[in-house]
Design an enzyme around this catalytic site. Structure first.
Site, PDB file in Angstrom:
ATOM      1  N   GLU A 154       9.737   2.646 -62.784  1.00  0.00           N
ATOM      2  CA  GLU A 154      10.938   3.491 -62.692  1.00  0.00           C
ATOM      3  C   GLU A 154      12.001   3.172 -63.736  1.00  0.00           C
ATOM      4  O   GLU A 154      12.614   2.106 -63.726  1.00  0.00           O
ATOM      5  CB  GLU A 154      11.530   3.353 -61.284  1.00  0.00           C
ATOM      6  CG  GLU A 154      12.670   4.325 -61.035  1.00  0.00           C
ATOM      7  CD  GLU A 154      12.943   4.560 -59.567  1.00  0.00           C
ATOM      8  OE1 GLU A 154      12.195   4.039 -58.709  1.00  0.00           O
ATOM      9  OE2 GLU A 154      13.925   5.257 -59.273  1.00  0.00           O
TER      10      GLU A 154
ATOM     11  N   LYS B 262      19.790   9.965 -46.336  1.00  0.00           N
ATOM     12  CA  LYS B 262      18.666   9.106 -46.714  1.00  0.00           C
ATOM     13  C   LYS B 262      19.147   7.669 -46.898  1.00  0.00           C
ATOM     14  O   LYS B 262      20.244   7.449 -47.428  1.00  0.00           O
ATOM     15  CB  LYS B 262      18.076   9.623 -48.034  1.00  0.00           C
ATOM     16  CG  LYS B 262      16.986   8.749 -48.609  1.00  0.00           C
ATOM     17  CD  LYS B 262      16.411   9.308 -49.894  1.00  0.00           C
ATOM     18  CE  LYS B 262      15.422   8.319 -50.476  1.00  0.00           C
ATOM     19  NZ  LYS B 262      14.819   8.771 -51.716  1.00  0.00           N
TER      20      LYS B 262
HETATM   21  C1  LIG Z   1      12.056   1.103 -53.289  1.00  0.00           C
HETATM   22  C2  LIG Z   1      10.860   1.185 -53.854  1.00  0.00           C
HETATM   23  O1  LIG Z   1      10.343   2.379 -54.326  1.00  0.00           O
HETATM   24  C3  LIG Z   1      11.153   3.512 -54.559  1.00  0.00           C
HETATM   25  C4  LIG Z   1      10.592   4.177 -55.737  1.00  0.00           C
HETATM   26  C5  LIG Z   1       9.590   5.116 -55.637  1.00  0.00           C
HETATM   27  C6  LIG Z   1       9.231   5.639 -54.385  1.00  0.00           C
HETATM   28  C7  LIG Z   1       9.928   5.317 -53.265  1.00  0.00           C
HETATM   29  C8  LIG Z   1       9.559   5.906 -51.968  1.00  0.00           C
HETATM   30  O2  LIG Z   1       8.694   6.818 -51.911  1.00  0.00           O
HETATM   31  O3  LIG Z   1      10.076   5.522 -50.919  1.00  0.00           O
HETATM   32  C9  LIG Z   1      11.119   4.418 -53.322  1.00  0.00           C
HETATM   33  O4  LIG Z   1      12.258   5.232 -53.288  1.00  0.00           O
HETATM   34  C10 LIG Z   1       9.985   0.004 -54.021  1.00  0.00           C
HETATM   35  O5  LIG Z   1       8.923   0.106 -54.642  1.00  0.00           O
HETATM   36  O6  LIG Z   1      10.368  -1.092 -53.553  1.00  0.00           O
END
Ligand SMILES: C=C(O[C@H]1C=CC=C(C(=O)O)[C@@H]1O)C(=O)O
Ligand SMILES: [Mg+2]
Length: 459
Positions: A262, A213
């Protein structure tokens, strides 16, 4: 009331300065409640050139800092967390702490860059790889009770007191409205083609097993007709994103600001907490559509896959330092105003580390911001992402004199630079990602900052 406090603080500091031989004095007193965003907005008017704001997801703990009495900053790469920790301990040793009827202790507030090995662009020049500050004036609100901490260099309280007197004077006056937001002149998404190409290439590399990932982020730039004042944006974020961390860190007239859902990590005695947040879908237009989207997200293989890497890493990191780690067996939904996420809260008991910074160092970046395997993913981001992330997606937060504290991951954020604003959003790329859907996902993640700036999504 304010006048009384003013005399009391001046008198107290003066007395302490006379007998204290230590280089710094920090004095805390119970205080009357004041709207923290309003307090923040008064900083520049009182000639405080730096300010910060922090509110946790429940608004239980709010910190507003004005001015800067002590700065810890470093451009070190590997050792940055350790250096901050050492300098903080040194400062604690050099400071005389006084408090009146309160348990509140002063805090250090600040943040870190996402990747110290990525060359810095001009945009982020005011934001080193680590910068944490002890403010001259700190407003703390915990569980609705407020305290004020004044921290000065011994012998230099007069200068700070002048600014504080102005602050008290303004707080005593009728409250002025917060600044309004200027109108938008230009909106531009940066290097979209390059970003989409990077996503395509990354998907191909993941499919042949180079990574599991990689999170790729992009930027949009906005120009406004006038200066964008941070308190105006903060006021909007507070109304529009009630269940997120609110943060702002302003240095040299530039403000990094956002509303992040987060948590990276929180430490309270020997308990620690973190959240795994990865996997996203927008909110539905009707209740029914919204539920359908949520149900789909809870079952979607690609999003569950994205989420699982984060759970795995955070669990391992916490297990390495805690006697017991608890988390639900499968993710829940976290519904935010513009987006819903897969969410797994994690609790660690009997944590053996003494400082939150050790946990921050261990956990940053989680695969919600970097990727898996971590080192390879971060290297790939450094190489292919057409962006200097600066402090975006990096830890931002506070720690106290006992090593407790809380850090959020600085997403859903932007950098205010006078009339110009940059906003950032990223998404987790896995083998079965679709570039266009990922592009759309980053668009949804721009929404909180765009709305707070008074900009509709189609502008
Ligand atoms: C990297 C980000 O989100 C992260 C946090 C939640 C969900 C995410 C996703 O589903 O891709 C990302 O990992 C952002 O908001 O810039
Ligand atoms: Mg995603």
């Amino acid at each position: 009331m304010a006048i009384l406090y003013q005399h009391k603080i001046r008198e107290q500091l003066h007395l302490i300065e006379k007998k204290e031989k230590r280089p710094f004095i920090s004095w805390t007193e119970e205080w009357n409640n004041v709207d923290p965003v309003y307090f923040f907005s008064l900083g520049p008017i009182c000639s405080f050139r730096e300010r910060f704001f922090w509110a946790d997801r429940t608004n239980e703990t709010v910190y507003v800092g004005l001015g800067c009495t002590y700065v810890i900053e470093t451009e070190e790469k590997e050792d940055r967390f350790h250096t901050v920790e050492t300098k903080w301990k040194q400062w604690i040793g050099q400071t005389a702490f006084y408090s009146n009827k309160t348990e509140t202790v002063p805090i250090l507030f600040g943040g870190f860059s996402f990747d110290p090995y990525k060359p810095r662009t001009e945009k982020w020049r005011a934001f080193p790889h680590a910068k944490m500050v002890v403010p001259a004036v700190l407003l703390t609100s915990k569980g609705g009770k407020a305290t004020l901490t004044v921290t000065v260099r011994s012998g230099q309280s007069a200068e700070t007191m002048e600014k504080i007197e102005m602050l008290f004077h303004l707080l005593h006056e009728e409250r002025a409205p917060l600044h309004s937001l200027p109108s938008l002149m230009k909106y531009e998404e940066i290097q979209t083609e390059q970003w989409l190409n990077a996503v395509k290439q990354t998907i191909a590399k993941i499919r042949v097993g180079k990574f599991d990932k990689v999170v790729l982020a992009r930027e949009a730039r906005l120009s406004f007709a006038d200066w964008v004042e941070a308190s105006a944006v903060l006021g909007q974020l507070r109304e529009q994103q009630p269940f997120s961390y609110l943060f702002a860190f302003e240095q040299e007239g530039q403000c990094f600001i956002g509303a992040s859902p987060e948590q990276l990590v929180k430490k309270e005695g020997d308990a620690c907490y973190s959240t795994c947040l990865a996997g996203s879908i927008r909110r539905g237009k009707t209740v029914q559509e919204d539920e359908q989207f949520g149900e789909w997200l809870l079952r979607d293989g690609k999003n569950l896959h994205e989420h699982r890497f984060v759970v795995q890493m955070i669990k391992e990191a916490m297990e390495a330092v805690c006697e017991r780690v608890d988390m639900p067996p499968s993710p829940q939904l976290l519904k935010l105003p513009n987006i819903q996420h897969l969410y797994t809260p994690v609790v660690g008991e009997h944590c053996r580390v003494s400082s939150i910074l050790s946990l921050v160092e261990k956990m940053h970046p989680t695969p919600a911001l970097g990727g898996t395997p971590r080192e390879a993913a971060v290297k790939e981001i450094r190489k292919v992402e057409p962006l200097d992330r600066g402090w975006y997606a990096a830890p931002i937060g506070w720690m106290d004199t006992k090593g407790n504290g809380e850090f959020a991951v600085a997403i859903r954020s932007g950098l205010l630079q006078g009339q110009d604003v940059s906003i950032f959003a990223g998404c987790g790329i896995v083998g079965d990602s679709d570039p266009i859907s990922e592009y759309e996902e980053t668009k949804v993640k721009f929404t909180p900052m765009l709305s707070a700036l008074g900009v509709g999504q189609d502008e």
